[in-house]
Enzyme design. Structure first.
Site, short mmCIF file in Angstrom:
data_model
loop_
_atom_site.label_atom_id
_atom_site.label_comp_id
_atom_site.label_asym_id
_atom_site.label_seq_id
_atom_site.Cartn_x
_atom_site.Cartn_y
_atom_site.Cartn_z
N ASP A 182 0.82 -1.22 0.00
CA ASP A 182 0.00 0.00 0.00
C ASP A 182 0.86 1.27 0.00
OD1 ASP A 182 -2.39 1.42 0.04
OD2 ASP A 182 -3.23 0.29 1.70
N ASP A 201 -9.81 3.47 -3.77
CA ASP A 201 -10.63 2.29 -3.48
C ASP A 201 -11.98 2.31 -4.18
OD1 ASP A 201 -8.60 1.54 -1.84
OD2 ASP A 201 -9.78 1.60 0.02
#
Ligand SMILES: *[C@@H]1O[C@H](CO)[C@@H](O)[C@H](O)[C@H]1NC(C)=O
Ligand SMILES: *[C@@H]1O[C@H](CO)[C@@H](O)[C@H](O)[C@H]1NC(C)=O
Ligand SMILES: *[C@@H]1O[C@H](CO)[C@@H](O)[C@H](O)[C@H]1NC(C)=O
Ligand SMILES: *[C@@H]1O[C@H](CO)[C@@H](O)[C@H](O)[C@H]1NC(C)=O
Ligand SMILES: *[C@@H]1O[C@H](CO)[C@@H](O)[C@H](O)[C@H]1NC(C)=O
Length: 408
Positions: free
Chosen positions: A144, A201
């Site tokens: 990430d 996202d």
């Protein structure tokens, strides 16, 4: 003469002759349903459900832990460690369990000092963390992009490259999934990874974005963007041409089975993720998922489009589409007898008829049409081709008809 023609043909269509190139990865990830609230019991029961439902057999082999598995501190030797309350048996034992089920296991970390939930990130610890994952027999890393801003010393490209390098030297083959949210446009530089996220996202919604979500690929959103299914598809208009085996643009997890979409919306979602060659990572709770959603996720013909040997994504065809009403996408296939696929989405009209002139489908060799069978996948309906148009009757609002052209 014959040999010359053959060679030219192969050069013109480079991927079609290759055998078993890398395919978009398939599996499950804990984040969309459980966020950081994960534990050993949940991961084991989800692995078991992947097998019991038939999802594993259909190809969903990765069991991926997202954020939340870690303890808040590294151990005395500087290694990341699991939260011992929630993962009392440790990661190697969990990996053994998953492997014994015939599945593979994924883990999560971050290229920053901290990750998105303020657990220790891998910045400065890349080698040690890669070696730790290898010692636990981990098969997959989602990496990430949080908590790097404090670091300030290395660009994202350098941070993500460092971990790729560390994984390659870890002694274990570990799938490298970048989660860099599409910032700095990774389709231009992340070919050293196996897949890279193209946006912030996804949101479990068919058409409703969170506020501030940008619509094209070349605009920036941070991690928690809240991108709807239709907007994610919109972003791929600019990115489908970058898809290639072993370097997949990732449209984020599948929201099929999370209870926010109807049948046609879920079919549309799954059809586009497959035909655009996105990774197929289930975000729903596989312990409680409905039979209807399972049937969508296990549709063999749609999965075959995703896992096709050519590894070429469909492209948006503006001349055959009408903004806010109808989208037509098409592209080549090269597995078995399949040769071409068309997706036709109605996203703004009452039930409608969509007429597609075959001459408008780039890459379709029309001189072979007489040899082809056209099959509408979700309906299981076969057309025997005649005429210059593909005519799709009664396409409902939010429905996508998927038509595969195969040699007889
Ligand atoms: C494990 O996590 C699940 C999902 O968050 C939760 O429902 C369950 O209570 C947890 N179990 C334990 C033993 O903590
Ligand atoms: C483990 O997780 C629990 C919450 O489930 C938390 O209260 C505890 O502080 C965590 N332990 C460590 C060592 O991080
Ligand atoms: C790691 O190895 C793979 C496969 O050989 C390669 O494609 C990739 O570029 C390597 N990654 C780095 C960061 O060197
Ligand atoms: C189609 O999707 C849009 C956007 O999510 C939604 O507003 C509409 O209610 C849906 N209609 C049907 C019939 O699914
Ligand atoms: C189209 O198919 C025909 C018949 O199979 C073949 O002779 C021709 O070379 C193909 N054209 C292209 C551009 O692939």
């Amino acid at each position: 003469m014959f040999v010359t023609t053959l060679v030219v043909g192969l050069l013109a269509v480079p991927c079609l002759g290759s055998v078993n190139p890398a395919k978009p990865q398939m599996g499950w990830n804990s984040w969309n349903t459980f966020k950081s609230n994960i534990n050993e019991t949940l991961i084991k029961s989800s692995a078991k459900s992947l097998v019991d439902t038939g999802l594993a057999q259909a190809g969903y082999k990765y069991v991926n832990l997202d954020d939340g598995w870690q303890a808040f501190t590294r151990d005395s030797s500087g290694r990341q460690q699991p939260n011992s309350t929630r993962f009392p048996s440790g990661m190697k034992a969990l990996a053994d369990f998953v492997h014994h089920m015939g599945l593979e296991i994924g883990i999560y970390s971050d290229s920053g000092i901290y990750d998105c939930a303020f657990y220790p990130g891998s910045y400065g610890y890349e080698e040690r963390d890669a070696a730790t994952y290898a010692s636990w027999t981990i098969d997959y890393l989602k990496f990430d992009n949080c908590g790097s801003f404090q670091a300030g010393t290395l660009s994202p490209q350098e941070r993500f490259l460092r971990m790729g390098d560390a994984l390659n030297r870890s002694g274990r083959s570990i799938f490298y999934s970048l989660c860099q949210w599409g910032n700095q446009f990774p389709w231009h530089w992340a070919s050293f990874s196996d897949s890279y996220r193209i946006s912030g996202d996804i949101k479990s919604a068919f058409g409703e974005d969170s506020s501030g979500v940008c619509q094209s690929a070349y605009c920036l959103n941070t991690g928690y963007a809240g991108v709807s299914v239709l907007t994610m598809i919109r972003k791929m208009r600019e990115l489908s041409r970058f898809q290639r085996p072993g370097s997949w643009g990732d449209m984020d997890m599948l929201e099929v089975g999370t209870g926010t979409m109807n049948l046609h919306q879920e079919q549309t979602h799954f059809s586009f993720w497959a035909a655009l060659k996105s990774p197929l990572i289930i975000g729903a709770d596989v312990n409680t998922i409905s039979k209807v959603s399972l049937n969508i996720l296990m549709n063999k013909e749609i999965i075959a489009i995703s896992q096709d040997d050519a590894g070429v994504a469909v492209n948006y065809l503006p001349d055959l589409s009408t903004e806010h009403k109808v989208q037509v996408w098409g592209g080549p296939l090269a597995s078995g007898k399949s040769r071409y696929v068309v997706l036709a989405l109605n996203y703004g009209l009452d039930t409608t008829k969509i007429t597609i002139p075959l001459i408008g489908l780039p890459g379709l060799n029309r001189s072979n049409l007489a040899k082809y069978t056209l099959r509408e996948v979700w309906a299981g309906k076969v057309y025997h081709h005649g005429g210059d148009n593909l005519v799709l009757e009664n396409v409902a609002l939010n429905q996508t008809k998927v038509v595969v052209f195969s040699e007889r």
